[in-house]
Scaffold this motif. Structure first.
Motif: not given
Length: 125
Positions: A104-125
């Motif tokens: 899910m982290k990999r999927t959400l990072n691709a949706v929100f931030h296309h590269q690296g870690n997205s703080h939004l993706a980490n916050g959702i998880l």
């Protein structure tokens, strides 16, 4: 060596982005088993201290004091009773959790931030 970190370097807490699903599952299983094994005696004592019908002889004032008294009166292995069953369940549970989390982290990072870690993706998880 200073603590300087290159902008593209991996965080020491993360597995490489190329790590396989089985690697994440193995890491999760090992982390879960270790964490639960270390905390199991404390959880056993805490459960006993919170019991609605404790032994009348039990006069526990602290977790350490309760652990000492249990070991002295009931034997060294008493706080570890049931640890094997807990380990049997913790391994698969944490392996599945880590696998789902990383996917899910990999999927959400691709949706929100296309590269690296997205703080939004980490916050959702």
């Amino acid at each position: 060596g200073g603590g300087c970190k290159d902008a593209g370097s991996e965080d020491y807490e993360n597995l490489p982005t190329s790590a396989s699903l089985s690697t994440h599952m193995t890491a999760g299983a090992m982390a879960g088993i270790l964490e639960h094994s270390v905390m199991y005696p404390v959880d056993s004592v805490k459960t006993r201290m919170q019991s609605l019908n404790p032994d009348p002889k039990a006069q526990y004032t602290s977790v350490y004091g309760a652990l000492k008294k249990i070991i002295r009166t009931e034997g060294f292995w008493r706080p570890l009773r049931g640890l094997n069953v807990m380990m049997l369940g913790a391994g698969p549970a944490h392996a599945l959790y880590f696998a789902c989390y990383e996917n899910m982290k990999r999927t959400l990072n691709a949706v929100f931030h296309h590269q690296g870690n997205s703080h939004l993706a980490n916050g959702i998880l």
